[in-house]
Structures are given as structure tokens and as C-alpha cells.
Design an enzyme around this catalytic site. Sequence first.
Site, short mmCIF file in Angstrom:
data_model
loop_
_atom_site.label_atom_id
_atom_site.label_comp_id
_atom_site.label_asym_id
_atom_site.label_seq_id
_atom_site.Cartn_x
_atom_site.Cartn_y
_atom_site.Cartn_z
N LYS A 61 0.85 -1.21 0.00
CA LYS A 61 0.00 0.00 0.00
C LYS A 61 0.87 1.25 0.00
CE LYS A 61 -4.05 -2.18 1.98
NZ LYS A 61 -3.48 -3.46 2.45
N ALA A 63 2.41 4.69 -0.39
CA ALA A 63 1.67 5.97 -0.31
C ALA A 63 2.62 7.11 0.02
CB ALA A 63 0.56 5.88 0.73
N GLY A 167 -11.72 -9.31 2.05
CA GLY A 167 -12.87 -9.16 2.94
C GLY A 167 -13.66 -10.44 3.11
N GLN A 171 -13.36 -11.13 7.67
CA GLN A 171 -13.99 -9.80 7.74
C GLN A 171 -15.50 -9.84 7.48
OE1 GLN A 171 -11.74 -6.52 5.85
NE2 GLN A 171 -10.07 -7.97 5.55
N GLY A 172 -16.01 -11.02 7.25
CA GLY A 172 -17.46 -11.18 7.14
C GLY A 172 -18.02 -11.22 5.73
O1 3DU Z 1 -9.09 -10.51 6.34
P1 3DU Z 1 -8.14 -11.55 5.80
O2 3DU Z 1 -7.36 -12.27 6.84
O3 3DU Z 1 -8.82 -12.48 4.82
O4 3DU Z 1 -7.00 -10.78 4.97
C1 3DU Z 1 -7.28 -9.77 4.05
C2 3DU Z 1 -5.99 -9.26 3.47
O5 3DU Z 1 -6.25 -8.22 2.54
C3 3DU Z 1 -5.02 -8.68 4.48
O6 3DU Z 1 -3.71 -8.95 3.99
C4 3DU Z 1 -5.28 -7.20 4.44
O7 3DU Z 1 -4.14 -6.46 4.79
C5 3DU Z 1 -5.62 -7.01 2.97
N1 3DU Z 1 -6.52 -5.90 2.65
C6 3DU Z 1 -7.73 -5.77 3.26
O8 3DU Z 1 -8.10 -6.60 4.09
C7 3DU Z 1 -8.56 -4.69 2.90
C8 3DU Z 1 -8.20 -3.82 1.96
O9 3DU Z 1 -9.01 -2.86 1.59
C9 3DU Z 1 -6.97 -4.00 1.34
C10 3DU Z 1 -6.16 -5.06 1.70
#
Ligand code: 3DU
Length: 214
Positions: A61, A63, A167, A171-172
Site C-alpha cells: 500500500k 503511499a 474481505g 472480515q465477514g
Molecule cells: O481478512 P483476511 O485475513 O482475509 O485478509 C485480508 C488481506 O487483505 C489482508 O492482507 C489485508 O491487509 C488485505 N486488505 C484488506 O483486508 C482490505 C483492503 O481494503 C486492502 C487489503
Amino acid sequence: MAKLMLALDVLDENKALKIIEEVNDYIDAVKIGYPLVLACGLDVIKKIKDICDKEVIADFKVADIPSTNEKIAKITLKYADGIIVHGFVGEDSVKAVKDVAKNLNKKVIMVTEMSHPGALKFIQPIAEELAEMAKKLEVDAIVVPSTRPQRLKRLKNIANLPIITPGVGAQGGKIEDILNELGEDDYVIVGRAIYQAEDPKNAAKKFKEQIKNI
Ligand code: 3DU
């Protein structure tokens, strides 16, 4: 069929490589980020590729100002096949990364709207403009939230680019809610719901099967 990208946010190299071995048959790409790279170094990307020979995307990311972005991209893309950048810092910052990536034939993926609740306040209000910018700059893909299927659809339509979407799982977000929007150039990102599962191989297999049902 859309692709499955494993978000490998573990902090231990041996664990990371073991998970890759286990899920190798069911994933199409790997996303690594600060957790793994700060713990193990960028070299871990080579080790992952030695095991699975799959695309590895660095979710840094990025920036910063253009000249700093350029330096980050040059180092990262020696190892990774693509790099994720933020768009809100402006066109010039994204373009600096794109120029490096183009020379190396690698990918630049730009964040539009993030998937967590906090994204509603600052990022969501400018996400449409970011999607337009991504289209104009011809980046390779955009990041859109699978926690908000309607937003995913809208931003994908604006940018008219492939998406990578986090997500699902922890994250649901649910694959069945976004399946209709996914095409063969798109990636579903799953992290914890695979690498924290009791049986990561079986978890990856299930996600892959769900994606196949498009
Ligand atoms: O929630 P999870 O464990 O399935 O991981 C999601 C991944 O995607 C994690 O590496 C996080 O840093 C990344 N990510 C988001 O979750 C949301 C975003 O908007 C961008 C990246």
C-alpha cells in the site's frame, strides 16, 4: 473462473512456507505484506516462489511522494510480480510506480475503497474518483471491498479493470454475495479463513470450489 489469492499474513517463515505447500493445489496467487516481510525479509518471496511458482503480489500500500514510491517499487519488484499502491496520494505518485513496473513487466494494483469499517469515513467518499484515476492511469487492477458487494460492483464498473477483492472470510464477506460480479481476470483474496483454519488445505479447497461455481 476467478482466481484465489492467499493473503499470507503470518509472522514465521517456516509456517508461511508450510502453508504454501499445503494449499498449493488450490491457490492461484499469493499476497504478502508488511507482517511477513518485516518478520522475514523480502527474500521470503523467492522461497515462496521456489515452492509454488505462483504470482506473488506485495501488498505494501505504497503511499509516498513519487521519488520515494519509485525507490520502494524498484526494490520490491526485484522480487515480487506486482505491488499494491494507494491512489489517494495522487496521480504522480502512482505513475512513478507504474513507470518502474512497466519497465520490468510487472503489475501495479491500486486501492480504491478498503474493506474495513473505518474506510467509510475518508476513503469511501473519494473511491469513485480513485476508480476513475485508476482507469486513466491504466493500472493493472484495483482493490475493492468484498464486504460491500454493491460498492465492489460500482467501482469495478467505473474503472473497467480487473479487481482484487479482500474481505471474504474473517472480515465477514461472503463469496456467494460477489460471485456474480467476478470474471476470470479477478482475484478473491482470503487470508485468515485459510491460514488460521485447522486444516488450511481443506479451507483453501472449499474456497476454490465456491469460486468455481460461477
Ligand atoms: O481478512 P483476511 O485475513 O482475509 O485478509 C485480508 C488481506 O487483505 C489482508 O492482507 C489485508 O491487509 C488485505 N486488505 C484488506 O483486508 C482490505 C483492503 O481494503 C486492502 C487489503
